[in-house]
Scaffold this motif. Structure first.
Motif, PDB file in Angstrom:
ATOM      1  N   PRO A  35       0.827  -1.205   0.000  1.00 17.73           N
ATOM      2  CA  PRO A  35       0.000   0.000   0.000  1.00 17.73           C
ATOM      3  C   PRO A  35       0.864   1.259   0.000  1.00 17.73           C
ATOM      4  N   ARG A  36       0.284   2.334  -0.480  1.00 17.79           N
ATOM      5  CA  ARG A  36       0.947   3.647  -0.506  1.00 17.79           C
ATOM      6  C   ARG A  36       1.598   3.993   0.839  1.00 17.79           C
ATOM      7  N   GLN A  37       0.902   3.634   1.928  1.00 17.08           N
ATOM      8  CA  GLN A  37       1.386   3.989   3.271  1.00 17.08           C
ATOM      9  C   GLN A  37       2.776   3.403   3.537  1.00 17.08           C
ATOM     10  N   VAL A  38       2.993   2.177   3.056  1.00 15.28           N
ATOM     11  CA  VAL A  38       4.294   1.521   3.271  1.00 15.28           C
ATOM     12  C   VAL A  38       5.369   2.223   2.434  1.00 15.28           C
ATOM     13  N   ALA A  39       5.051   2.451   1.159  1.00 11.99           N
ATOM     14  CA  ALA A  39       6.026   3.112   0.278  1.00 11.99           C
ATOM     15  C   ALA A  39       6.359   4.500   0.820  1.00 11.99           C
ATOM     16  N   GLN A  40       5.333   5.200   1.310  1.00 13.95           N
ATOM     17  CA  GLN A  40       5.564   6.562   1.820  1.00 13.95           C
ATOM     18  C   GLN A  40       6.448   6.566   3.062  1.00 13.95           C
ATOM     19  N   ALA A  41       6.193   5.598   3.948  1.00 12.83           N
ATOM     20  CA  ALA A  41       6.992   5.532   5.185  1.00 12.83           C
ATOM     21  C   ALA A  41       8.459   5.292   4.833  1.00 12.83           C
ATOM     22  N   ILE A  42       8.702   4.428   3.862  1.00 11.66           N
ATOM     23  CA  ILE A  42      10.088   4.116   3.475  1.00 11.66           C
ATOM     24  C   ILE A  42      10.730   5.329   2.797  1.00 11.66           C
ATOM     25  N   ASN A  43       9.970   5.935   1.897  1.00 13.46           N
ATOM     26  CA  ASN A  43      10.479   7.103   1.182  1.00 13.46           C
ATOM     27  C   ASN A  43      10.811   8.245   2.147  1.00 13.46           C
ATOM     28  N   ASP A  44       9.896   8.469   3.065  1.00 10.38           N
ATOM     29  CA  ASP A  44      10.066   9.494   4.102  1.00 10.38           C
ATOM     30  C   ASP A  44      11.357   9.278   4.880  1.00 10.38           C
ATOM     31  N   TYR A  45      11.570   8.025   5.203  1.00  8.04           N
ATOM     32  CA  TYR A  45      12.743   7.662   5.994  1.00  8.04           C
ATOM     33  C   TYR A  45      14.022   8.020   5.233  1.00  8.04           C
ATOM     34  N   TYR A  46      14.050   7.623   3.946  1.00  5.99           N
ATOM     35  CA  TYR A  46      15.251   7.914   3.154  1.00  5.99           C
ATOM     36  C   TYR A  46      15.444   9.418   2.973  1.00  5.99           C
ATOM     37  N   GLU A  47      14.323  10.132   2.806  1.00  2.00           N
ATOM     38  CA  GLU A  47      14.455  11.566   2.513  1.00  2.00           C
ATOM     39  C   GLU A  47      14.760  12.402   3.747  1.00  2.00           C
ATOM     40  N   LYS A  48      14.236  11.964   4.914  1.00  2.00           N
ATOM     41  CA  LYS A  48      14.322  12.865   6.072  1.00  2.00           C
ATOM     42  C   LYS A  48      15.001  12.287   7.308  1.00  2.00           C
ATOM     43  N   GLY A 275      25.550  -6.919  12.601  1.00  2.00           N
ATOM     44  CA  GLY A 275      25.766  -5.977  11.493  1.00  2.00           C
ATOM     45  C   GLY A 275      24.673  -4.926  11.401  1.00  2.00           C
ATOM     46  N   THR A 276      24.773  -4.117  10.355  1.00  2.00           N
ATOM     47  CA  THR A 276      23.756  -3.083  10.141  1.00  2.00           C
ATOM     48  C   THR A 276      22.506  -3.771   9.612  1.00  2.00           C
ATOM     49  N   THR A 277      21.473  -3.739  10.393  1.00  2.00           N
ATOM     50  CA  THR A 277      20.256  -4.470  10.001  1.00  2.00           C
ATOM     51  C   THR A 277      19.468  -3.648   8.984  1.00  2.00           C
ATOM     52  N   ASN A 278      18.440  -4.248   8.463  1.00  2.00           N
ATOM     53  CA  ASN A 278      17.562  -3.563   7.514  1.00  2.00           C
ATOM     54  C   ASN A 278      16.558  -2.721   8.321  1.00  2.00           C
ATOM     55  N   TYR A 279      17.088  -1.638   8.916  1.00  2.00           N
ATOM     56  CA  TYR A 279      16.256  -0.857   9.841  1.00  2.00           C
ATOM     57  C   TYR A 279      15.141  -0.110   9.121  1.00  2.00           C
ATOM     58  N   ILE A 280      15.397   0.275   7.870  1.00  2.00           N
ATOM     59  CA  ILE A 280      14.332   0.961   7.129  1.00  2.00           C
ATOM     60  C   ILE A 280      13.248  -0.058   6.745  1.00  2.00           C
ATOM     61  N   GLY A 281      13.705  -1.259   6.440  1.00  2.00           N
ATOM     62  CA  GLY A 281      12.747  -2.338   6.166  1.00  2.00           C
ATOM     63  C   GLY A 281      11.860  -2.610   7.370  1.00  2.00           C
ATOM     64  N   ALA A 282      12.456  -2.547   8.560  1.00  2.00           N
ATOM     65  CA  ALA A 282      11.670  -2.816   9.781  1.00  2.00           C
ATOM     66  C   ALA A 282      10.547  -1.799   9.925  1.00  2.00           C
ATOM     67  N   VAL A 283      10.872  -0.542   9.607  1.00  2.00           N
ATOM     68  CA  VAL A 283       9.858   0.513   9.698  1.00  2.00           C
ATOM     69  C   VAL A 283       8.754   0.266   8.650  1.00  2.00           C
ATOM     70  N   GLY A 284       9.171  -0.130   7.451  1.00  2.00           N
ATOM     71  CA  GLY A 284       8.191  -0.448   6.407  1.00  2.00           C
ATOM     72  C   GLY A 284       7.335  -1.641   6.787  1.00  2.00           C
ATOM     73  N   MET A 285       7.965  -2.621   7.397  1.00  2.00           N
ATOM     74  CA  MET A 285       7.227  -3.814   7.826  1.00  2.00           C
ATOM     75  C   MET A 285       6.142  -3.443   8.848  1.00  2.00           C
ATOM     76  N   ALA A 286       6.543  -2.609   9.815  1.00  2.00           N
ATOM     77  CA  ALA A 286       5.579  -2.184  10.842  1.00  2.00           C
ATOM     78  C   ALA A 286       4.403  -1.470  10.185  1.00  2.00           C
ATOM     79  N   GLU A 287       4.696  -0.679   9.172  1.00  2.00           N
ATOM     80  CA  GLU A 287       3.634   0.058   8.476  1.00  2.00           C
ATOM     81  C   GLU A 287       2.683  -0.925   7.765  1.00  2.00           C
ATOM     82  N   GLY A 288       3.250  -1.977   7.185  1.00  2.00           N
ATOM     83  CA  GLY A 288       2.426  -3.011   6.534  1.00  2.00           C
ATOM     84  C   GLY A 288       1.515  -3.705   7.539  1.00  2.00           C
ATOM     85  N   LEU A 289       2.063  -4.019   8.706  1.00  2.00           N
ATOM     86  CA  LEU A 289       1.258  -4.696   9.730  1.00  2.00           C
ATOM     87  C   LEU A 289       0.156  -3.769  10.254  1.00  2.00           C
TER      88      LEU A 289
END
Ligand code: PLP
Length: 405
Positions: A35-48, A275-289
């Motif tokens: 959903p848009r919400q997941v893509a937006q959360a990930i995009n937001d993270y990378y941008e800000k 190691g460096t985990t997929n922390y942005i993925g974790a945020v996206g995952m939470a948004e999906g749930l």
């Protein structure tokens, strides 16, 4: 309230045309759309917000750490785990099962010991155990299923011996759709003090799961099948086990003190997150749930059940179709063959019609061997699919039958 029009607008990918036809996406068992919400959360993270977690004292790093740990809390809440320390982020269900097979194997499995899986496992819940068995000279045993696609779980009583160390079972089959009676399996195994791992890759997005009520000892799943991003998933384990298991991978973040002589390990859950985990993925995952929760798992289950029964009725009316997996407890996965037609041929015609189905062995070759077939066509339905899309698939099937038979 379940408003399909609004929901579908959340998935821009569904609005497109493929080969000039509106896309009909029936490959949700492989991966769901986002959903848009997941893509937006990930995009937001990378941008800000982007910054590496757990390591910096600067503002962005602290914020990133908070978001990562909030994501862990979202997962904890979603599966009703007792404590956040029991939720470990991995690369996905496969990563989680490899972690368990290695760490559990190191600690608890020795020559002659036995691990039990089922005949309907995804390769991800077979091969890591086979690798363990060949390392340790242990034995892999299998609970069979019958031709309707139900496990013969009474056989579990014969399979369990004093050498059994773990039972690892698929909750919902990615091919047959069968929802397995995991409560009964856990009860039988626990009666003999044997821990149980549940592969929830195909159930976490379809039905409520409460790991404490279920009393499973381990549970795994991937975010990308639950409306989240790829490359991130969960390994849940009861703290009493996680404390005993050795780390799977070594590196940064999973340590406490390191010298060339010896290393001590970080506390849970970080001991298993090297190691460096997929922390942005974790945020996206939470948004999906959270997205799933906003629709409601009961609404999802109801809608998907309606789609499944509608599709089954339509398939029966067409005739000449064999459905594999006819359990009375089944999720919205329909694997089938059209009499006299190779699944790949059918898949290619469907593709030209804009219909995305999966063809092949679905990473479950033992199921193909059970039924004596080379492959199957799989339509795996999500709550965002419609009855009109099923009608369209059925017209596609008629077309395939005319072309090939
Ligand atoms: N288990 C089941 C039941 C699956 O369906 C899948 C993927 O299809 C997996 C495990 C592996 O998931 P992943 O490839 O996301 O690690």
């Amino acid at each position: 309230m379940f408003d399909l029009d609004t929901i579908r607008k959340d998935f821009p990918v569904l609005q497109q045309k493929v080969h000039g036809k509106p896309l009909v996406y029936f490959d949700n068992g492989a991966t769901t759309q986002k959903p848009r919400q997941v893509a937006q959360a990930i995009n937001d993270y990378y941008e800000k917000k982007n910054s590496s977690i757990h390591r910096g004292v600067h503002f962005l790093s602290s914020q990133a750490t908070i978001e990562y740990e909030n994501a862990r809390e979202t997962v904890r809440n979603y599966i009703s785990a007792r404590d956040k320390a029991e939720v470990i982020f991995t690369s996905g269900a496969t990563g989680s099962l490899n972690l368990l097979a290695f760490s559990f194997g190191e600690k608890f499995v020795k020559e002659g010991d036995e691990i039990i899986v089922t005949e309907m496992e995804h390769h991800a819940n077979i091969v890591p155990w086979q690798l363990l068995c060949s390392r340790k000279k242990a034995i892999l045993k299998v609970i069979p299923f019958n031709d309707t696609g139900d496990l013969e779980i009474e056989k579990l009583d014969e399979l369990i011996t004093e050498k059994t160390r773990l039972v690892s079972v698929i909750h919902t089959s990615n091919v047959l759709g069968t929802i397995n009676p995991v409560e009964k399996i856990i009860e039988k195994a626990h009666n003999k003090n044997i821990p149980v791992c549940i592969d929830a890759a195909q159930s976490i997005q379809h039905m409520p799961i409460d790991v404490q009520k279920l009393d499973c000892d381990f549970l795994v799943f991937s975010a990308h099948k639950a409306y989240g991003p790829t490359g991130i998933g969960v390994f849940y384990g009861k703290e009493e086990y996680l404390k005993q298991l050795p780390p799977y991978q070594g590196g940064g973040d999973m340590v406490d003190k390191v010298s060339f002589e010896t290393t001590t390990f970080n506390q849970l859950p970080f001991k298993f997150e090297a190691g460096t985990t997929n922390y942005i993925g974790a945020v996206g995952m939470a948004e999906g749930l959270k997205y799933i929760q906003s629709i409601g798992l009961n609404n999802i289950a109801k809608q998907e059940y309606e789609l499944l029964t509608y599709a089954k009725r339509k398939f029966e009316a067409i005739g000449g179709i064999t459905i594999y997996g006819n359990s009375a407890t089944k999720t919205s996965i329909l694997s089938f063959l059209i009499d006299g037609v190779h699944p790949l041929d059918a898949g290619m015609v469907f593709d030209k019609l804009g219909i995305a189905v999966r063809t092949g062995t679905h990473c479950a070759q033992p199921i193909m061997q059970h039924f004596g077939v080379d492959g199957m066509i799989r339509a795996s339905l999500s709550f965002y699919n419609t009855k009109e899309e099923i009608d369209y698939l059925c017209r596609g099937i008629e077309q395939v039958k005319m072309m090939f038979t």
